[in-house]
Design a protein around this motif. Structure first.
Motif, PDB file in Angstrom:
ATOM      1  N   PHE A  51       0.876  -1.295   0.045  1.00 55.49           N
ATOM      2  CA  PHE A  51      -0.046   0.079  -0.113  1.00 55.49           C
ATOM      3  C   PHE A  51       0.889   1.190   0.025  1.00 55.49           C
ATOM      4  O   PHE A  51       0.722   2.130  -0.801  1.00 55.49           O
ATOM      5  CB  PHE A  51      -0.907  -0.051   1.211  1.00 55.49           C
ATOM      6  N   ALA A  52       1.993   1.432   0.873  1.00 55.48           N
ATOM      7  CA  ALA A  52       2.847   2.482   0.994  1.00 55.48           C
ATOM      8  C   ALA A  52       3.579   2.560  -0.158  1.00 55.48           C
ATOM      9  O   ALA A  52       3.482   3.966  -0.927  1.00 55.48           O
ATOM     10  CB  ALA A  52       3.773   2.151   2.135  1.00 55.48           C
ATOM     11  N   THR A  53       3.845   1.653  -0.955  1.00 57.90           N
ATOM     12  CA  THR A  53       4.603   1.779  -2.328  1.00 57.90           C
ATOM     13  C   THR A  53       3.760   2.380  -3.358  1.00 57.90           C
ATOM     14  O   THR A  53       3.995   3.013  -4.117  1.00 57.90           O
ATOM     15  CB  THR A  53       5.137   0.273  -2.729  1.00 57.90           C
ATOM     16  N   SER A  54       2.275   1.858  -3.380  1.00 52.44           N
ATOM     17  CA  SER A  54       1.365   2.196  -4.344  1.00 52.44           C
ATOM     18  C   SER A  54       1.227   3.406  -4.017  1.00 52.44           C
ATOM     19  O   SER A  54       1.190   4.495  -5.048  1.00 52.44           O
ATOM     20  CB  SER A  54       0.131   1.278  -4.426  1.00 52.44           C
ATOM     21  N   VAL A  55       0.875   4.068  -3.015  1.00 53.84           N
ATOM     22  CA  VAL A  55       0.733   5.670  -3.011  1.00 53.84           C
ATOM     23  C   VAL A  55       1.776   6.653  -3.092  1.00 53.84           C
ATOM     24  O   VAL A  55       1.996   7.263  -4.156  1.00 53.84           O
ATOM     25  CB  VAL A  55       0.221   5.770  -1.381  1.00 53.84           C
TER      26      VAL A  55
END
Length: 555
Positions: free
Chosen positions: A136-140
């Motif tokens: 999730f952090a990578t996606s954002v």
């Protein structure tokens, strides 16, 4: 050519145009898991957050239930994040199950990653479907500009560090995360939505009633905890994490008159908190009356294509952006499909999703800007022997008749998705669009529907190089009606004013057309807010648009 004085802005206006107002781009992801053995009531939370966001003028996109697969969530983060610029806000709201998984990269003190429990396309959930905090952090961070402010709201179990803000990947971001509980805790579901979401919305209601129209994320968190303690007395610890600090301004300030769902007294007492509501959280009779009178909601799709990967490019995403600006200012709930996103499958799917959210008395608005075409009539309902079509594309951005959406299929898609008590408005800035809504078909019986299009079926619609003639004329018409202090007007009046603007500014040969059932007397749903300036009325140093003739003083 320079714009005439009547269309210029004074220095004060120019300053307000140049000083960009931060935009709020938001994703609402909510799941009820009705096809599993562990159902929740989180789409109620999603609907409540949508109501708040629309009132704030945010641009909101949603993923509910089976839509909320990991692939769809990460794709939507990429799309919405890509629309955020310097100083804007990216808000991600999630309501559903949350879980722990064994840490996969050694960054967790407790040896466990946190995860959003997403589903597969059949509505089933398992660890293979979930979205880890690392991913999730990578996606954002890979999708959102570092100058964009990020707010993450997670109403789920095991969510304290679900944003993984300790990772170096967040360096340089202003980001805050408020979650329903700590990593080792669970978040409660009331049977009508989550404890965290209800507490958050009551907190915002209370801050607004204290005439605080500007507050920080930290202040919202503190007030939310107070509400949880007073109303639910829950054991979950509503948590906050932020970089560099929780002093970031809160982006979703409720409009005047906002009432949190928990504060809307109901005869059925739909929500039973763990303790009686304190007096400060009750509503008086005047408030109760305002709750019972439902305000019509506007649900809108903006579909715009530039065809840059073809030999026939246009500038229609400029039209899409201009319509988005208007719709956001009106508090509409808007979803978009731009360029390669605008396949026939995606358009019909989005019509089904957005149409399904419309209720009795609401508005469903479909706006299209792109190429339009004629095709041989396939069912004998056309006097001229030709169907009209929206020229959509394939996933590679190429267009051909195999990709297009015929008028017959468009009409079927809308009428099969939208409640007959919903008012329908179709705006088509494309060639050959006079009857592209096919309002003569019996399938429209019982609907209040109107269609305004850029030209007649046998004509073409002009592109100025910075958007379409029809859309620019429409927006100037709305600007003018607003400046005449007309805050309520019909679709027919908007059409008449749009034709006048086209005649005066562009002197085009296209005939901007209208069709309506039962009549064009339907109220226009997108009334511009005070101070709205149409794009053509925003003086630009580059003189981006050159009218065909000087505007008369009245314009």
């Amino acid at each position: 050519a320079p714009l005439p004085p009547a269309l210029s802005v004074n220095p004060a206006q120019e300053a307000s145009v140049d000083a960009k107002t931060p935009e709020v781009h938001m994703i609402v992801c909510a799941l009820d898991y009705k096809k599993t053995s562990c159902p929740l009531t989180c789409t109620a939370d999603g609907d409540n957050m949508l109501e708040l966001a629309r009132g704030c003028g945010a641009n909101v996109e949603t993923l509910y239930n089976e839509e909320a697969t990991a692939a769809n969530v990460t794709k939507l983060i990429e799309q919405v994040g890509g629309r955020c610029g310097e100083g804007d806000y990216f808000v991600f709201y999630y309501a559903g199950h949350g879980a722990n998984l064994p840490d996969q990269d050694g960054d967790e003190e407790d040896g466990q990653d946190e995860a959003f429990c997403l589903v597969d396309e059949n509505g089933q959930t398992s660890p293979a479907c979930w979205l880890r905090d690392d991913d999730f952090a990578t996606s954002v961070t890979s999708s959102v500009h570092a100058g964009t402010k990020v707010l993450i709201l997670s109403d789920c179990c095991h969510s304290g560090t679900v944003a993984d803000l300790g990772k170096p990947i967040w360096d340089g971001y202003a980001v805050a995360s408020i979650s329903g509980c700590k990593d080792a805790q669970t978040s409660g579901d009331t049977g009508h939505g989550g404890i965290f979401t209800h507490s958050l919305l009551v907190a915002l209601d209370q801050l607004g009633k204290q005439r605080q129209f500007e507050f920080t994320v930290g202040e919202v968190h503190q007030e939310t905890v107070k509400v949880d303690d007073a109303v639910f007395a829950s054991v979950q610890d509503i948590s906050i994490a932020a970089r560099p600090s929780p002093g970031m301004r809160w982006p979703l300030v409720p409009p005047t008159g906002y009432l949190a769902p928990l504060n809307k007294q109901s005869r059925e007492a739909a929500i039973s908190p763990a303790a009686p509501l304190p007096p400060a959280l009750s509503v008086n009779p005047a408030q109760e009356a305002s709750v019972d009178a439902k305000t019509p909601e506007v649900h809108m799709i903006v579909c715009a294509l530039d065809y840059k990967k073809t030999s026939c490019p246009l500038t229609c995403t400029a039209d899409g952006d201009n319509m988005l600006e208007l719709a956001r200012g009106c508090g509409a709930n808007v979803e978009t499909l731009y360029n390669e996103e605008a396949t026939a499958a995606n358009v019909t799917k989005l019509i089904e999703q957005v149409g399904g959210r419309c209720g009795e008395g609401d508005y469903f608005v479909f706006y299209y800007a792109g190429h339009g075409a004629n095709l041989p009539d396939q069912d004998g309902d056309e006097e001229d022997g030709q169907d009209e079509a929206f020229c959509l594309v394939d996933e590679n951005g190429q267009t051909s008749p195999a990709c297009w959406l015929r008028d017959d299929d468009f009409a079927t898609s809308v009428t099969s998705s939208v409640h007959a008590g919903t008012k329908v408005l179709i705006l088509s800035d494309c060639c050959h669009s006079g009857t592209v809504a096919d309002l003569g078909k019996p399938i429209w019986d019982g609907y209040a529907v109107a269609s305004i299009s850029g030209c007649k079926d046998a004509q073409t619609s002009g592109d100025t190089g910075h958007g379409g003639i029809f859309t620019h004329s429409l927006l100037v018409a709305l600007d003018q009606l607003g400046k005449q202090r007309q805050f309520e007007f019909t679709v027919g009046e908007v059409h008449q004013e749009t034709v006048k603007v086209d005649d005066a500014v562009f002197a085009s040969v296209q005939d901007i057309s209208i069709a309506a059932r039962p009549s064009p007397g339907m109220r226009w749903p997108l009334v511009p807010p005070t101070g709205y300036l149409a794009p053509l009325n925003k003086q630009s140093r580059e003189a981006a648009i050159s009218p065909a003739a000087p505007l008369p003083p009245a314009l």
